[in-house]
Design a protein around this motif. Structure first.
Motif, PDB file in Angstrom:
ATOM      1  N   PRO A   1       0.941  -1.381   0.003  1.00  0.00           N
ATOM      2  CA  PRO A   1      -0.117   0.062  -0.028  1.00  0.00           C
ATOM      3  C   PRO A   1       0.886   1.277   0.001  1.00  0.00           C
ATOM      4  O   PRO A   1       0.426   2.297  -0.663  1.00  0.00           O
ATOM      5  N   GLY A   2       2.060   1.370   0.673  1.00  0.00           N
ATOM      6  CA  GLY A   2       2.966   2.425   0.682  1.00  0.00           C
ATOM      7  C   GLY A   2       3.595   2.756  -0.734  1.00  0.00           C
ATOM      8  O   GLY A   2       4.333   4.026  -0.836  1.00  0.00           O
ATOM      9  N   GLY A   3       3.367   1.909  -1.809  1.00  0.00           N
ATOM     10  CA  GLY A   3       3.888   2.058  -3.192  1.00  0.00           C
ATOM     11  C   GLY A   3       5.197   1.492  -3.155  1.00  0.00           C
ATOM     12  O   GLY A   3       5.902   1.807  -4.224  1.00  0.00           O
ATOM     13  N   HIS A   4       5.834   0.668  -2.289  1.00  0.00           N
ATOM     14  CA  HIS A   4       6.864  -0.049  -2.426  1.00  0.00           C
ATOM     15  C   HIS A   4       7.031  -1.241  -3.054  1.00  0.00           C
ATOM     16  O   HIS A   4       5.965  -1.858  -2.642  1.00  0.00           O
ATOM     17  N   VAL A   5       8.056  -1.591  -3.608  1.00  0.00           N
ATOM     18  CA  VAL A   5       7.942  -3.233  -4.322  1.00  0.00           C
ATOM     19  C   VAL A   5       8.388  -4.036  -3.319  1.00  0.00           C
ATOM     20  O   VAL A   5       9.414  -3.944  -2.628  1.00  0.00           O
ATOM     21  N   VAL A   6       7.584  -5.159  -3.136  1.00  0.00           N
ATOM     22  CA  VAL A   6       7.947  -6.237  -2.062  1.00  0.00           C
ATOM     23  C   VAL A   6       8.332  -7.379  -2.550  1.00  0.00           C
ATOM     24  O   VAL A   6       8.790  -8.471  -2.045  1.00  0.00           O
ATOM     25  N   TYR A   7       8.112  -7.604  -4.061  1.00  0.00           N
ATOM     26  CA  TYR A   7       8.513  -8.659  -4.780  1.00  0.00           C
ATOM     27  C   TYR A   7       8.423  -8.464  -6.114  1.00  0.00           C
ATOM     28  O   TYR A   7       7.745  -7.817  -6.927  1.00  0.00           O
ATOM     29  N   ALA A   8       9.468  -8.886  -7.007  1.00  0.00           N
ATOM     30  CA  ALA A   8       9.633  -8.716  -8.206  1.00  0.00           C
ATOM     31  C   ALA A   8      10.590  -9.974  -8.898  1.00  0.00           C
ATOM     32  O   ALA A   8      11.621 -10.347  -8.167  1.00  0.00           O
ATOM     33  N   ASN A   9      10.271 -10.674  -9.898  1.00  0.00           N
ATOM     34  CA  ASN A   9      11.032 -11.706 -10.346  1.00  0.00           C
ATOM     35  C   ASN A   9      12.308 -11.147 -11.442  1.00  0.00           C
ATOM     36  O   ASN A   9      12.053  -9.917 -11.451  1.00  0.00           O
ATOM     37  N   VAL A  10      12.711 -11.935 -12.040  1.00  0.00           N
ATOM     38  CA  VAL A  10      13.958 -11.798 -12.795  1.00  0.00           C
ATOM     39  C   VAL A  10      13.530 -10.933 -13.892  1.00  0.00           C
ATOM     40  O   VAL A  10      14.118 -10.012 -14.398  1.00  0.00           O
ATOM     41  N   SER A  11      12.452 -11.410 -14.578  1.00  0.00           N
ATOM     42  CA  SER A  11      11.808 -10.636 -15.701  1.00  0.00           C
ATOM     43  C   SER A  11      11.697  -9.107 -15.602  1.00  0.00           C
ATOM     44  O   SER A  11      12.087  -8.208 -16.235  1.00  0.00           O
ATOM     45  N   ALA A  12      10.821  -8.957 -14.394  1.00  0.00           N
ATOM     46  CA  ALA A  12      10.590  -7.424 -13.895  1.00  0.00           C
ATOM     47  C   ALA A  12      11.826  -6.642 -13.694  1.00  0.00           C
ATOM     48  O   ALA A  12      11.774  -5.723 -14.115  1.00  0.00           O
ATOM     49  N   ARG A  13      12.827  -7.194 -13.167  1.00  0.00           N
ATOM     50  CA  ARG A  13      14.096  -6.500 -12.813  1.00  0.00           C
ATOM     51  C   ARG A  13      14.872  -6.270 -14.132  1.00  0.00           C
ATOM     52  O   ARG A  13      15.357  -5.060 -14.232  1.00  0.00           O
ATOM     53  N   GLN A  14      14.736  -7.204 -15.259  1.00  0.00           N
ATOM     54  CA  GLN A  14      15.347  -6.774 -16.458  1.00  0.00           C
ATOM     55  C   GLN A  14      14.423  -5.624 -17.172  1.00  0.00           C
ATOM     56  O   GLN A  14      15.028  -4.824 -18.135  1.00  0.00           O
ATOM     57  N   LEU A  15      13.258  -5.683 -17.156  1.00  0.00           N
ATOM     58  CA  LEU A  15      12.468  -4.963 -17.837  1.00  0.00           C
ATOM     59  C   LEU A  15      12.406  -3.594 -17.048  1.00  0.00           C
ATOM     60  O   LEU A  15      12.353  -2.533 -17.657  1.00  0.00           O
ATOM     61  N   LEU A  16      12.412  -3.327 -15.937  1.00  0.00           N
ATOM     62  CA  LEU A  16      12.197  -2.101 -15.193  1.00  0.00           C
ATOM     63  C   LEU A  16      13.543  -1.437 -14.522  1.00  0.00           C
ATOM     64  O   LEU A  16      13.626  -0.314 -14.116  1.00  0.00           O
ATOM     65  N   ASN A  17      14.581  -2.463 -14.237  1.00  0.00           N
ATOM     66  CA  ASN A  17      15.398  -1.831 -13.557  1.00  0.00           C
ATOM     67  C   ASN A  17      17.152  -2.329 -13.914  1.00  0.00           C
ATOM     68  O   ASN A  17      17.891  -2.487 -12.972  1.00  0.00           O
ATOM     69  N   ASP A  18      17.021  -2.540 -15.229  1.00  0.00           N
ATOM     70  CA  ASP A  18      18.454  -3.240 -15.929  1.00  0.00           C
ATOM     71  C   ASP A  18      18.878  -4.549 -15.287  1.00  0.00           C
ATOM     72  O   ASP A  18      20.199  -4.400 -15.281  1.00  0.00           O
ATOM     73  N   GLY A  19      18.084  -5.165 -14.602  1.00  0.00           N
ATOM     74  CA  GLY A  19      18.507  -6.312 -13.805  1.00  0.00           C
ATOM     75  C   GLY A  19      18.719  -6.334 -12.572  1.00  0.00           C
ATOM     76  O   GLY A  19      19.014  -7.269 -11.646  1.00  0.00           O
ATOM     77  N   ARG A  20      18.950  -5.026 -11.972  1.00  0.00           N
ATOM     78  CA  ARG A  20      18.997  -4.970 -10.641  1.00  0.00           C
ATOM     79  C   ARG A  20      17.699  -5.289  -9.575  1.00  0.00           C
ATOM     80  O   ARG A  20      16.650  -5.081 -10.224  1.00  0.00           O
ATOM     81  N   THR A  21      17.743  -5.273  -8.522  1.00  0.00           N
ATOM     82  CA  THR A  21      17.049  -5.743  -7.495  1.00  0.00           C
ATOM     83  C   THR A  21      15.739  -4.558  -7.539  1.00  0.00           C
ATOM     84  O   THR A  21      16.235  -3.114  -7.433  1.00  0.00           O
ATOM     85  N   LEU A  22      14.742  -5.110  -7.254  1.00  0.00           N
ATOM     86  CA  LEU A  22      13.602  -3.987  -7.023  1.00  0.00           C
ATOM     87  C   LEU A  22      12.971  -3.759  -5.556  1.00  0.00           C
ATOM     88  O   LEU A  22      12.223  -2.848  -5.311  1.00  0.00           O
ATOM     89  N   SER A  23      13.336  -4.950  -4.767  1.00  0.00           N
ATOM     90  CA  SER A  23      12.645  -4.877  -3.643  1.00  0.00           C
ATOM     91  C   SER A  23      13.070  -3.626  -2.832  1.00  0.00           C
ATOM     92  O   SER A  23      14.111  -3.027  -2.717  1.00  0.00           O
ATOM     93  N   GLY A  24      11.943  -3.089  -2.084  1.00  0.00           N
ATOM     94  CA  GLY A  24      12.006  -2.050  -1.543  1.00  0.00           C
ATOM     95  C   GLY A  24      12.128  -0.362  -2.320  1.00  0.00           C
ATOM     96  O   GLY A  24      11.907   0.596  -1.581  1.00  0.00           O
ATOM     97  N   GLU A  25      12.124  -0.543  -3.640  1.00  0.00           N
ATOM     98  CA  GLU A  25      12.212   0.739  -4.589  1.00  0.00           C
ATOM     99  C   GLU A  25      10.405   0.973  -4.722  1.00  0.00           C
ATOM    100  O   GLU A  25       9.736   0.456  -4.255  1.00  0.00           O
ATOM    101  N   ASN A  26      10.557   2.444  -4.925  1.00  0.00           N
ATOM    102  CA  ASN A  26       9.334   3.214  -4.876  1.00  0.00           C
ATOM    103  C   ASN A  26       8.935   2.761  -6.445  1.00  0.00           C
ATOM    104  O   ASN A  26       9.620   3.277  -7.196  1.00  0.00           O
ATOM    105  N   PHE A  27       7.703   2.226  -6.377  1.00  0.00           N
ATOM    106  CA  PHE A  27       7.229   1.741  -7.910  1.00  0.00           C
ATOM    107  C   PHE A  27       6.777   2.926  -8.711  1.00  0.00           C
ATOM    108  O   PHE A  27       7.078   2.750  -9.941  1.00  0.00           O
TER     109      PHE A  27
END
Length: 451
Positions: free
Chosen positions: A136-162
């Protein structure tokens, strides 16, 4: 009652105490010649041994109960490694054995659950569909490998502001997410234009609302479907052309022989047949061309009464209810084409022409135009495929009528629904947006059309 049970042990201990007390009391009464001295002697002799014996009898039970209490607390905290060792053959021993068996079952179930979670996580992490779970706060709690490649150049997304991730994402993806619903968009990805399908769903996780975004790559699937569609188009067109060219070829040979013999009467019949087959083939090809070149709708305000009156001149129908007072908002020529085709199908459905009805109703956000008949209806297989291009159950059908209706409806921001009627017959519903929704959609498409 078993002698080795806890109840048997207590009964035996009480019986021994009563017998000893009676014997001591009897001996002391005779010896001191007074029952009061006998009672006092019994208390003095048996008091301390009775306390020691009771403590020895209760201590193992109390220790086991304390162990069980501690083990239950460990179970509550998710630690199922505790077990209690005992050789008691009474009820307490049975309780301990049941407790140990429960711990073993829970350990096995947790191990199986861990293995299933590991398998599920492996599948989810390696699926080509990008998955992002946002709290609900807008932070990513889970993202798989495809999501990391698509949205963050393969870096982790956990804790990032969506929202920040979306702001830096390609504009088509940001617009698709901002729409709040499912949509298609295309962006450059891995050195080529890739088409994606975005799905957004809300659900509660541990009592808190979360939002799951699924982004699926469709380019290969669309290309495969496109090839399959073209193959089907080629098969249908080839079949129809061959059905016309075969008779034309045969008639041409017959015409040549009749011309050589000077049989003008039969020669005229040959030419008439060739003309009829040519006209049929021309109509067939023009139908496909019309479907492929369907122009964008030009919606306008349409008054219902004159529109329905003009429609009835093509195919008669009974009006089910008065037309709405609020005008419709659609391309008159395209919607008229759709309804003429639906009325034609209703009259050819096998029922009485007097049973064909057309009704128009308006809700808060959409207009529904329903054409019903009392024909034979459709089977479940036909209902599932009737709106697909080139699908037809008619021997001479092109399979474009209902597909064209769906294409026109979707171009207006609407849809087509098919359903069998109770008592026989078919109901075809054309659903169109009201003026406000259609105008807003049209304004959103104008820049795209100009570009």
């Amino acid at each position: 009652m078993r002698l080795v049970s806890l109840e048997g042990k207590l009964v035996a201990a009480l019986f021994a105490a009563v017998v000893a007390a009676a014997a001591i009391a009897g001996w002391a009464t005779v010896w001191f010649a007074s029952p009061w001295y006998g009672a006092a002697a019994t208390v003095l002799v048996l008091g301390l041994p009775a306390l020691v014996f009771a403590r020895q009898l209760a201590q193992p039970v109390a220790s086991l109960i304390r162990a069980l209490s501690g083990s239950v607390v460990a179970f509550r905290d998710g630690d199922f490694s505790f077990s209690i060792g005992t050789r008691r053959a009474d009820e307490v021993g049975e309780l301990v054995a049941a407790h140990n068996e429960l711990g073993r079952v829970l350990r096995e179930q947790r191990q199986h659950l861990f293995q299933r979670e590991l398998l599920l996580d492996t599948v989810v992490q390696n699926t080509p569909t990008a998955l992002v779970l946002v709290e609900p706060g807008g932070h990513v709690v889970y993202a798989n490998v495809s999501a990391r490649q698509l949205l963050n150049d393969g870096r982790t997304l956990s804790g990032e502001n969506f929202d920040e991730l979306v702001a830096s994402a390609p504009a088509p993806l940001a617009r698709a997410i901002a729409s709040g619903g499912d949509s298609l968009f295309s962006v450059p990805f891995e050195h080529e234009d890739e088409t994606f399908h975005l799905s957004q769903r809300e659900f509660k996780l541990q009592g808190r609302p979360h939002r799951l975004f699924q982004i699926k790559r469709l380019t290969r699937e669309l290309a495969r479907q496109e090839v399959m569609t073209w193959k089907k188009v080629i098969r249908v067109i080839s079949h129809e052309i061959n059905n016309s060219l075969g008779p034309i070829r045969s008639l041409s040979h017959s015409g040549r022989e009749l011309a050589r013999l000077g049989d003008a009467v039969r020669l005229g019949i040959v030419f008439d047949t060739i003309e009829e087959r040519t006209r049929h083939l021309e109509g067939f090809i023009s139908g496909y061309a019309r479907f492929a070149k369907l122009p964008l709708p030009r919606p306008e305000r349409i008054e219902w009464a004159p529109f329905l009156a003009a429609l009835a001149r093509h195919y008669p129908f009974h009006a089910s209810g008065a037309p709405p007072a609020q005008p419709g908002w659609f391309d008159r020529a395209q919607i008229e084409q759709v309804l003429i085709n639906l009325l034609k199908n209703a009259h050819e459905a096998g029922g009485s022409g007097d049973a064909v009805e057309l009704g128009v109703s308006q809700g808060a956000r959409e207009t529904r135009i329903e054409v019903v008949d009392r024909g034979s209806g459709m089977s479940e297989t036909v209902l599932a495929n009737a709106l697909l291009p080139f699908y037809s159950t008619k021997r001479a059908g092109s399979g474009l009528g209902l597909a064209l209706a769906r294409e026109i409806a979707e171009a207006h921001g609407g849809r087509v629904q098919l359903a069998n009627r109770a008592g026989g017959g078919l109901a075809v519903t054309l659903i169109l947006p009201l003026v406000e929704r259609a105008e807003a959609q049209g304004e959103g498409q104008k820049p795209k059309d100009k570009s």
